[in-house]
Structures are given as structure tokens and as C-alpha cells.
Design an enzyme around this catalytic site. Structure first.
Site, PDB file in Angstrom:
ATOM      1  N   PHE A  19       6.992   2.265  30.516  1.00 16.08           N
ATOM      2  CA  PHE A  19       6.820   3.673  30.169  1.00 16.08           C
ATOM      3  C   PHE A  19       6.296   4.454  31.379  1.00 16.08           C
ATOM      4  O   PHE A  19       6.867   5.477  31.757  1.00 16.08           O
ATOM      5  CB  PHE A  19       5.855   3.809  28.983  1.00 16.08           C
ATOM      6  CG  PHE A  19       5.473   5.233  28.665  1.00 16.08           C
ATOM      7  CD1 PHE A  19       6.335   6.047  27.942  1.00 16.08           C
ATOM      8  CD2 PHE A  19       4.256   5.759  29.078  1.00 16.08           C
ATOM      9  CE1 PHE A  19       5.991   7.366  27.641  1.00 16.08           C
ATOM     10  CE2 PHE A  19       3.897   7.063  28.778  1.00 16.08           C
ATOM     11  CZ  PHE A  19       4.774   7.875  28.063  1.00 16.08           C
ATOM     12  N   TYR A  20       5.226   3.975  32.002  1.00 17.30           N
ATOM     13  CA  TYR A  20       4.610   4.720  33.098  1.00 17.30           C
ATOM     14  C   TYR A  20       5.459   4.718  34.364  1.00 17.30           C
ATOM     15  O   TYR A  20       5.534   5.735  35.061  1.00 17.30           O
ATOM     16  CB  TYR A  20       3.205   4.194  33.395  1.00 17.30           C
ATOM     17  CG  TYR A  20       2.231   4.512  32.288  1.00 17.30           C
ATOM     18  CD1 TYR A  20       1.864   5.831  32.011  1.00 17.30           C
ATOM     19  CD2 TYR A  20       1.692   3.511  31.488  1.00 17.30           C
ATOM     20  CE1 TYR A  20       0.993   6.132  30.981  1.00 17.30           C
ATOM     21  CE2 TYR A  20       0.813   3.801  30.458  1.00 17.30           C
ATOM     22  CZ  TYR A  20       0.467   5.115  30.208  1.00 17.30           C
ATOM     23  OH  TYR A  20      -0.392   5.413  29.189  1.00 17.30           O
ATOM     24  N   THR A  21       6.121   3.612  34.668  1.00 16.23           N
ATOM     25  CA  THR A  21       6.948   3.590  35.882  1.00 16.23           C
ATOM     26  C   THR A  21       8.140   4.534  35.752  1.00 16.23           C
ATOM     27  O   THR A  21       8.648   5.029  36.759  1.00 16.23           O
ATOM     28  CB  THR A  21       7.416   2.166  36.239  1.00 16.23           C
ATOM     29  OG1 THR A  21       8.096   1.587  35.134  1.00 16.23           O
ATOM     30  CG2 THR A  21       6.240   1.298  36.645  1.00 16.23           C
ATOM     31  N   TYR A  62       7.901   7.410  34.893  1.00 13.26           N
ATOM     32  CA  TYR A  62       7.378   8.709  35.332  1.00 13.26           C
ATOM     33  C   TYR A  62       6.676   8.603  36.684  1.00 13.26           C
ATOM     34  O   TYR A  62       5.718   9.311  36.956  1.00 13.26           O
ATOM     35  CB  TYR A  62       6.455   9.284  34.255  1.00 13.26           C
ATOM     36  CG  TYR A  62       7.190   9.476  32.952  1.00 13.26           C
ATOM     37  CD1 TYR A  62       8.223  10.408  32.853  1.00 13.26           C
ATOM     38  CD2 TYR A  62       6.908   8.686  31.854  1.00 13.26           C
ATOM     39  CE1 TYR A  62       8.935  10.549  31.680  1.00 13.26           C
ATOM     40  CE2 TYR A  62       7.604   8.829  30.672  1.00 13.26           C
ATOM     41  CZ  TYR A  62       8.622   9.763  30.596  1.00 13.26           C
ATOM     42  OH  TYR A  62       9.335   9.909  29.424  1.00 13.26           O
TER      43      TYR A  62
END
Length: 156
Positions: A124-126, A128
Site C-alpha cells: 500500500f505505502y510503496t 505512494y
């Protein structure tokens, strides 16, 4: 909040047991999204922290960096199972990043750190632009210079 179930018990328990206490003590600031019945369906918590300069890439720390770098910490982010897949996670991330951008006008930050709870969170974070750090599994950083681009990507 007692009915909050994200599928990640550690995130659910933290909201139920620690969020209010941490807010009152000044450890974190927690922001929630509620439905029309005022049930919490998502939340994120933010605080300040430090990271050692050897744990981040040169592009994150810059040149002549002090031994420890100030960072904003995205301490928690979760959405209830029944509301997952509806864009609330990205909306909460966007809100957290906008808060950091606003706070950075008064307090210096080199980036936003997140300790992803599992590999799904890492993905999820990668998505963004968060990047791995050195020395700790699933700890990611979004350099301050990349926050605006990440917010634009979250908005799409």
C-alpha cells in the site's frame, strides 16, 4: 470504537485501548472518519520522531545531515473491513500527508516514516512512493520533497 474491526487486531486494539490516552498525553494525534451513525470506519495517527541518518538514503537525508533527522511518523492507519476497497485508506493517507505538509511550515521534517504492519501494508505505502529504510524490516520513508507528488498520486 468498540466495534472497529480492520482485520488487523493490533490496529483495532490500539484504537480501542490507546488512542484516547495517547491523544490526552500528547503522544499522538488521531483523526477518524465516521459513518452517518457516528461509527468510526477509519483512522490515522501521527506523531513526531527521529531517524538515524545512516538508516536513510542520501536523497532522503541530503548532505551534511546531523546524526538524527526529524521526521513525522504515521503511527497508525486503518479502515474497517466493510469499508475497505472504497478509497478510505488513500483518503486517510492523503489527509495525514497534508497535515504533515501543513505542520512542516512550522516544524522541520525530512520525511514521513511508517512502520508497516505487514507485507500488504508495505505494498500500500510503496504505491505512494514510500521507500524502504535501512536497519528495520517494513519501516518506510517518504522524503519531504516527495510528499506533494505522493498527495497528487493518492488523489488520482
Amino acid at each position: 470504537m468498540a466495534d472497529f474491526q480492520s482485520g488487523k487486531p493490533a490496529l483495532d486494539d490500539w484504537l480501542k485501548d490507546m488512542a484516547l490516552y495517547n491523544q490526552a498525553q500528547g503522544y499522538t494525534r488521531t483523526f477518524v472518519i465516521a459513518d452517518e451513525s457516528f461509527n468510526v470506519v477509519g483512522y490515522h495517527s501521527v506523531c513526531a520522531g527521529m531517524i538515524h541518518r545512516n538508516d536513510v538514503s542520501r536523497s532522503s537525508k541530503g548532505s551534511k545531515a546531523p546524526p538524527e533527522l526529524p521526521v513525522a511518523v504515521l503511527a497508525r492507519l486503518a479502515v474497517t473491513k466493510q469499508h475497505q476497497g472504497r478509497g478510505l485508506g488513500p483518503a486517510l493517507l492523503r489527509n495525514a500527508l497534508m497535515s504533515v505538509v501543513s505542520a512542516a511550515q512550522l516544524v522541520a521534517f525530512r520525511g514521513v516514516i511508517v512502520h508497516a504492519i505487514d507485507d500488504d501494508a508495505v505494498r500500500f505505502y510503496t504505491k505512494y512512493q514510500f521507500q524502504p529504510t535501512k536497519g528495520m524490516e517494513r519501516r518506510l520513508i517518504l522524503p519531504t520533497k516527495d510528499i506533494v507528488a505522493s498527495i497528487a498520486q493518492v488523489t488520482r
